[in-house]
Design an enzyme around this catalytic site. Sequence first.
Site, PDB file in Angstrom:
ATOM      1  N   ASP A 157     -13.841  -4.388  -2.023  1.00 52.13           N
ATOM      2  CA  ASP A 157     -13.666  -4.020  -0.609  1.00 52.13           C
ATOM      3  C   ASP A 157     -14.997  -4.120   0.125  1.00 52.13           C
ATOM      4  OD1 ASP A 157     -10.900  -3.314  -0.897  1.00 52.13           O
ATOM      5  OD2 ASP A 157     -11.520  -1.434  -1.827  1.00 52.13           O
ATOM      6  N   ASP A 196       0.864  -1.175   0.000  1.00 58.34           N
ATOM      7  CA  ASP A 196       0.000   0.000   0.000  1.00 58.34           C
ATOM      8  C   ASP A 196       0.907   1.233   0.000  1.00 58.34           C
ATOM      9  OD1 ASP A 196      -2.198  -1.633   0.153  1.00 58.34           O
ATOM     10  OD2 ASP A 196      -2.432  -1.456   2.312  1.00 58.34           O
TER      11      ASP A 196
END
Length: 597
Positions: A452, A294
């Site tokens: 998600d 990330d």
Amino acid sequence: MEAAPFASVSRRRGFSLDSSSSSTLFRSSSSSLLFLRNKISFRNYSHCANVRSSINFSVRASSSGDSVVTLLDYGAGNVRSVRNAIRRLGFDIKDVKTPEDILNANRLIFPGVGAFGSAMEVLNKTGMAEALRSYIEKDRPLLGICLGLQLLFESSEENGPVKGLGLIPGTVGRFDSSNGFRVPHIGWNALQITRESGILDDIGNHHVYFVHSYRALPSDDNKEWISSTCNYGDKFIASISRGNIHAVQFHPEKSGDVGLSILKRFLYPKSNLTKKPDQGKASKLAKRVIACLDVRTNDKGDLVVTKGDQYDVREHTKDKEVRNLGKPVDLAGQYYIDGADEVSFLNITGFRNFPLGDLPMLQVLRYASENVFVPLTVGGGIRDFTDSNGRHYSSLEVASQYFRSGADKISIGSDAVYAAEEYIRTGVKTGKSSLEQISRVYGNQAVVVSIDPRRIYVKDPHDVEFKTVRVSSLGPNGEEYAWYQCTVNGGREGRPIGAYELAKAVEELGAGEILLNCIDCDGQGKGFDIDLIKLISDAVSIPVIASSGAGAAEHFSEVFAKTNASAALAAGIFHRKEVPIQLVKEHLLKEGIEVRI
């Protein structure tokens, strides 16, 4: 491989796909300011390009005449890794611009990147098809990669039938997904060597990386060409060899040190290369272990790798600083050495109003691809957008720049949710969504959809219109069922669509793979959400990557044993060195799960 475009990815109105000069992307003063700002912020990590693989192949060829490789590259898709591999092995590159460049080549590499029909159309129009036939008929050194193998056959069923170069008998057809095998064929599979070919010496015990939906089948008519096969539903042709002509269906430039050794044997055919010792017994498609980074800017403006707890990336301290777990290029290089099967970059800063202003992320890809010879995926901000001057950029243009900077796959999140909602509402494929645009040109194997979801418990499955599952652990009020609500904008906004419905829709719209996260499990280290992963991996015929929640090696074996996931991804436990990648693979081998070693 039905991947990238040979023609007409847009160069209109000043937009350039030439990654060697990124500043040409910007014509307005405001855009130039973004370029300068990003260039300055990048200074803190540009030195990371010095990461090197555990095996160094950098040796110069003997003379200037012998040190040039002619590359047939139409300027589309990720050919950067092929270029980097060639340079790593000590060769310079001459790009094909005319048919004469093919005829005058000492050695030619054709990393086919495009749909079969589009490729043949360009080859025929430019006169390069005839030059290729002449070059091959004279038994000149050739290495075809992926589509570069398929084009040698008589024809293909892809958007066809379409006639090929006609040098090898047979028709290229699509994998049959009705037998339970997932299409595209993505991942590290084993070769069955049928005869010596020189470039495949001692490769039979090792996995190599495939990504394709179409394949050629062996027959009595083409058996004299075949040097190896691979099993995936059917036994298909993995490589051919005849005299100085070689071609492979897999990607050596993405197959780690094993792949580099194949390229080296082609480029140095008369040298006595040291044989690689037998290690591992590759026999089938391996389960993949993926490292995820990330990436975002911290409060000082430096690009760092971070990790969240349920998507919160700030420390639980007074200053609430962004967690800094390292520099992206450094970590990507280390994970390659450690044995990661893929590296995924998720850009969670995202220049949300101007994705192509994010030059540091493009630079990360360029530097990483110089030393990381496994697939690279990038996500974050891949969508249509309009800049401050009213210039419209399509998601295809945005994705193209990432591909040319070194990405093999593009991950789409929020934009895929909106596209799926519209498709479910209307039942119409408009062809305008980012999913459809990119998969139509680059092929669905280049498009990953990142989902998600958040778990929503219900007492009765009939209480909601979305697909529910009986959960293995009861909800806070004793609920036995749950559905998984999809979110956008980094999990901050819930949408009226379930993960099951989204997965089915994006598969139809052109996704080739699903990255399945879970907000509830993210950063918790208690294991993957098996209920969710089983629900989605049973629902679609494309590969599913399990993500969120890994805290121990046992969590990887659990998800592979209990679901149909093709790969499992982790971030924090790798960044913090709590569970090394090699330890995960050793554990999976002990549990009887095939992995690449």
